[in-house]
Enzyme design. Structure first.
Site, PDB file in Angstrom:
ATOM      1  N   GLU A 153     -11.393  -0.492  -3.940  1.00  0.00           N
ATOM      2  CA  GLU A 153     -10.709   0.288  -2.854  1.00  0.00           C
ATOM      3  C   GLU A 153      -9.483   0.939  -3.309  1.00  0.00           C
ATOM      4  O   GLU A 153      -9.384   0.987  -4.564  1.00  0.00           O
ATOM      5  CB  GLU A 153     -10.495  -0.486  -1.878  1.00  0.00           C
ATOM      6  CG  GLU A 153      -9.493  -1.757  -2.318  1.00  0.00           C
ATOM      7  CD  GLU A 153      -9.023  -2.662  -1.188  1.00  0.00           C
ATOM      8  OE1 GLU A 153      -9.856  -2.756   0.006  1.00  0.00           O
ATOM      9  OE2 GLU A 153      -8.253  -3.507  -1.427  1.00  0.00           O
ATOM     10  N   ASP A 203       0.786  -1.150  -0.061  1.00  0.00           N
ATOM     11  CA  ASP A 203       0.010  -0.131   0.182  1.00  0.00           C
ATOM     12  C   ASP A 203       1.010   1.055   0.075  1.00  0.00           C
ATOM     13  O   ASP A 203       0.695   2.293   0.737  1.00  0.00           O
ATOM     14  CB  ASP A 203      -0.986  -0.093   1.162  1.00  0.00           C
ATOM     15  CG  ASP A 203      -1.584  -1.112   1.319  1.00  0.00           C
ATOM     16  OD1 ASP A 203      -2.299  -1.807   0.338  1.00  0.00           O
ATOM     17  OD2 ASP A 203      -2.028  -1.646   2.434  1.00  0.00           O
TER      18      ASP A 203
END
Length: 315
Positions: free
Chosen positions: A208, A40
């Site tokens: 997402e 991420d």
């Protein structure tokens, strides 16, 4: 004779340039963090001229994504050599967090008026999927001394915070999950929503990993989709693809533009896009070091735009 010499010099010069380009490409390692598992990547360029990446941390042996904890920060000034500034936050430092810890998922960071604001999703209860909050930690430094100040109140239980600060200093907050992306303005204190959040319209197959950047006056919202290789009719292997949409406003409406990255060898993907020293880069993660979906590694590749502003496929 002079023509031959000049031709030889030109040939040598071209060969030298090719060697330099190839060496540079080889030096830019993918993944660029190899001593621990990271995911991420949230990339930003701050006022000291360095590029910083805020990453989540997969802990081995993995248990899905439950054990993610201990955010790290990495920085570079040449896109080749990276400094690990170490851990800046872990679940045990979040007083309102779930007692069991873990579940420190994709973060982001923003800077305003001399303060760095670190945003992170973390559940407040054992029933983690229904108790997500977006925590905020602050520091006067980009990679140390972060202290948790609380969380943004009034939000639904969703993940993946993204904060985009526009040229006029106005900050915008984005988050999402489960097919919904919501966004709105932040107050000057960077910890409260100014007004109401609204659902971002025009995003095709949103899953997402919201990220917003600006290129030549146009706003780009990128995200991961719901692609599943088991259900793919085109035979594309892997899972999350990275898509994007554009708008003339940071809050849309958005015009869907397509896919800019096909699946990696990981079950998930999560990206950020940033300009550094005149070049654009796409950050993401894969599982090339571990061959395990939940032991991921952050990577970077150069990103290019077409003349019409659309993004070329990142390979």
């Amino acid at each position: 004779m002079m023509k031959i010499v000049r031709a030889s010099l030109v040939a040598v010069g071209i060969s030298w340039m090719l060697v330099s380009v190839n060496a540079s490409a080889q030096d830019q390692k993918k993944p660029f963090v190899t001593d621990l598992y990271t995911a991420d990547p949230s990339a930003h360029v701050w006022q000291d001229g360095r590029l910083y990446v805020y990453a989540s941390h997969d802990i081995a042996p993995p248990k899905g994504c439950d054990l993610m904890d201990q955010y790290h920060v990495f920085s570079t000034d040449d896109m080749v050599h990276w400094t690990d500034h170490g851990e800046i936050l872990r679940a045990s430092q979040v007083k309102w967090g779930r007692p069991e810890g873990g579940f420190m998922w994709a973060p982001d960071c923003a800077y305003k008026n001399g303060t760095y604001y670190f945003y992170f999703p973390h559940p407040s209860g054992t029933e983690w999927n229904k108790t997500w909050k977006i925590g905020v930690a602050t520091s006067k430094y980009p990679a140390k001394d972060f202290e948790v100040q609380g969380y943004i109140e009034g939000l639904e239980s969703m993940i993946d915070p993204c904060v985009f600060v526009d040229d006029d200093g106005q900050a915008y907050f984005y988050y999402g999950g489960g097919g919904t992306c919501a966004a709105g303005k932040l107050k000057d204190n960077m910890m409260e929503i100014d007004g109401e959040l609204k659902t971002m319209e025009g995003l095709e197959d949103f899953h997402e990993a919201t990220w917003v950047h600006k290129y030549k006056g146009v706003y780009y919202l990128s995200y991961s989709d719901n692609h599943d290789e088991n259900n793919d009719k085109e035979g594309v292997k892997g899972d999350n693809r990275m898509r994007y949409a554009t708008s003339k406003s940071p809050l849309g409406p958005w015009k869907y533009q397509g896919i800019y990255m096909q699946p990696t060898d990981s079950y998930t993907n999560h990206g950020s896009i940033v300009e550094y020293k005149g070049k654009w880069y796409a950050f993401y993660h894969n599982s090339s070091l571990s061959n395990h979906d939940w032991l991921r590694s952050i990577c970077v590749d150069q990103l290019f735009y077409n003349k019409d502003g659309t993004i070329k496929m990142v390979r």
